[in-house]
Design an enzyme around this catalytic site. Structure first.
Site, PDB file in Angstrom:
ATOM      1  N   SER A 114      62.712   8.503  61.609  1.00 38.33           N
ATOM      2  CA  SER A 114      63.716   9.504  61.264  1.00 38.33           C
ATOM      3  C   SER A 114      63.052  10.615  60.472  1.00 38.33           C
ATOM      4  O   SER A 114      61.881  10.508  60.103  1.00 38.33           O
ATOM      5  CB  SER A 114      64.819   8.868  60.422  1.00 38.33           C
ATOM      6  OG  SER A 114      64.298   8.551  59.150  1.00 38.33           O
ATOM      7  N   LYS A 115      63.824  11.656  60.226  1.00 36.72           N
ATOM      8  CA  LYS A 115      63.295  12.812  59.487  1.00 36.72           C
ATOM      9  C   LYS A 115      62.611  12.377  58.202  1.00 36.72           C
ATOM     10  O   LYS A 115      61.638  12.973  57.771  1.00 36.72           O
ATOM     11  CB  LYS A 115      64.439  13.765  59.150  1.00 36.72           C
ATOM     12  CG  LYS A 115      64.737  14.727  60.272  1.00 36.72           C
ATOM     13  CD  LYS A 115      65.766  15.731  59.816  1.00 36.72           C
ATOM     14  CE  LYS A 115      66.457  16.305  61.046  1.00 36.72           C
ATOM     15  NZ  LYS A 115      67.858  16.570  60.843  1.00 36.72           N
TER      16      LYS A 115
END
Ligand code: GLU
Length: 488
Positions: free
Chosen positions: A256-257
């Site tokens: 994820s980010k």
């Protein structure tokens, strides 16, 4: 044999995530491996998630990575429009939704938010809460439906899935999967704003655009039985489905980010090069027959057999990507390397007069990513403060005492010496060592330490002398002497 046609179907919602890039790459490779066509379709039906500029990112990334599409919004191949919002204007989705209603496979639903909020919800694979619709509007008569539409009541169109029986679909990697129909919700096909949902549009478009192989993340696996029911309702052939394994970070959590390297743009910013990223992403879930790991795009096209894609989650290992990137930099033609490394070198080398090209040659085989440059070369600007324990080195037979006497002699010799080219310096210093019956390291280690103040440098002592020149070198050696004397 039918021609293989694959599609990359991104939603323009922001950056190009590693997972998106992998889907695009695999779709491209499957098509090209078989001499087929690779198509780009923009899936912009979710207007709430639309991000300005995201379409440009998609084009730019495909071009930069070499995943050149044969057809798409900018290249008509006879299956257009290639943007879903434009396809919607042709009335295609509504036409097919009405066909399903005729067949009893779909129905109008006029339930408002208030009513829906009283219904049961379930959490889907993505963690989103979805309402399990209770088929309330299925019982409306044709006349009631018509009256509602005439009165301008907002509506959606839902898929009608029976509560009995099972649905089976097949995935290339997961095999046949059978689910109870009672577990499938009457998902929305056409939203109240008239746009189709992804769930409906993907089926209509993949069929009408003649797509033979669908490659996508396995978050779509659980919805696939519903898609298969739509294909069957229309009497259409179901494409080959290939649902790709999850990509996780080092902690086995979905990439994820937060992991900082989740998108193609993040990786470029971190100093990775496109070819290495593409090569690495190809291996996130696929492995070749031999143990080779370095592949150009053309080599990937030749080697890519999609039957070798794995079901197990792929771990995004930044250490491995760094290694791979380093391999690419080593092999890169120097001029190209210099062009790419120059901005990093110019930023790092602030002292005027340093030979940047020369330093570029030294770092080329030693860095893994461009962002390694700064730390590796900043000692050329100015001698950093360092720990004199660094003069102690068993293998080099170097101690603080021997270093002090070496540096004392060297400061003299190097002050009197004029040819500061690497070769001449090396010949002179090794000659000196052999005359004194010392190991080369006993001379070169303390010298390199005094000149750089670093344990690891992109060059040996004589190359550093060449770059620093006489005055600076002598000054740094004097500083070394001072530090060692102080400690005595
Ligand atoms: N628009 C979908 C996405 O970006 C594409 C999924 C698919 O390839 O079918 O996730």
């Amino acid at each position: 044999m039918e021609k293989i046609r694959t599609r990359y179907a991104p939603s323009p919602t922001g950056k190009m995530h590693v997972g998106n890039l992998r889907s695009a790459l695999y779709e491209f490779l499957i098509a090209k491996h078989a001499g087929g066509d690779f198509m780009l379709r923009i899936e912009d039906t979710d207007q709430e998630r639309y991000v300005e500029g995201a379409v440009d990112i998609i084009y730019r990334t495909l071009e930069k990575t070499g995943l050149i599409h044969d057809e798409g919004p900018d290249k008509d191949g006879g299956y257009g429009p290639y943007v879903q919002s434009e396809r919607m204007k042709t009335g295609i989705y509504m036409k097919y939704a009405k066909e399903l209603i005729e067949k009893g496979e779909a129905y109008y639903c006029f339930c408002d938010k208030e009513r829906l909020s009283t219904l049961k919800t379930e959490v889907d694979d993505e963690g989103k809460s979805i309402t399990i619709y209770d088929k309330h509007c299925l019982s409306l008569s044709k006349e009631e439906v018509e009256a509602n539409i005439k009165a301008g009541k907002p509506f959606v169109i839902r898929q009608n899935i029976p509560n009995e029986g099972t649905t089976t679909f097949s995935d290339e990697l997961y095999g046949d999967i059978t689910v109870e129909n009672a577990e499938l919700d009457d998902m929305i096909l056409i939203k109240s704003d008239g746009y189709p949902t992804y769930n409906f549009a993907n089926v209509i478009d993949d069929h009408t655009m003649n797509i033979t192989h669908v490659v996508r993340g396995n978050e779509y696996l659980s919805s696939s039985p519903k898609y298969v029911r739509l294909y069957e309702a229309f009497g259409w052939k179901v494409p080959v489905y290939i649902h790709l394994p999850l990509i996780t970070d080092e902690n086995h959590k979905k990439l994820s980010k937060r992991s900082g390297h989740a998108s193609f743009e993040d990786l470029l910013e971190q100093g990775f090069i496109t070819e290495a990223i593409v090569n690495y992403v190809a291996l996130l879930g696929w492995s070749p027959e031999d143990n080779n790991e370095i592949f150009s795009l053309d080599e990937l096209i030749k080697a890519f057999d999609y039957h070798r894609i794995s079901k197990s989650p792929a771990v995004f290992d930044i250490v491995k990507l760094r290694w791979m990137n380093g391999e690419y930099l080593k092999k890169m033609d120097f001029d190209k390397f210099y062009e790419m490394a120059e901005p990093y070198l110019k930023e790092a080398l602030t002292k005027p007069g340093l030979d940047i090209k020369h330093i570029a040659q030294l770092v080329k085989t030693r860095i893994e990513v461009f962002t390694d440059i700064k730390e590796m070369v900043d000692f050329f600007n100015e001698l950093p403060s360092y720990d004199i324990e660094m003069y102690e080195h068993k293998k080099m037979k170097s101690t603080k005492e021997s270093s002090l006497s070496v540096l004392k002699e060297m400061v003299q010799i190097l002050n009197d010496w004029d040819d500061y080219s690497n070769d001449a310096l090396y010949a002179m210093l090794t000659d000196y060592a052999s005359k004194k019956e010392l190991k080369n390291g006993t001379i070169l280690w303390p010298l390199r330490t005094a000149l750089s103040g670093k344990q690891m440098t992109p060059a040996g002592a004589t190359e550093i002398l060449e770059i620093l020149g006489k005055d600076e070198s002598v000054a740094r050696i004097k500083k070394g002497i001072e530090l060692l004397e102080k400690a005595q």
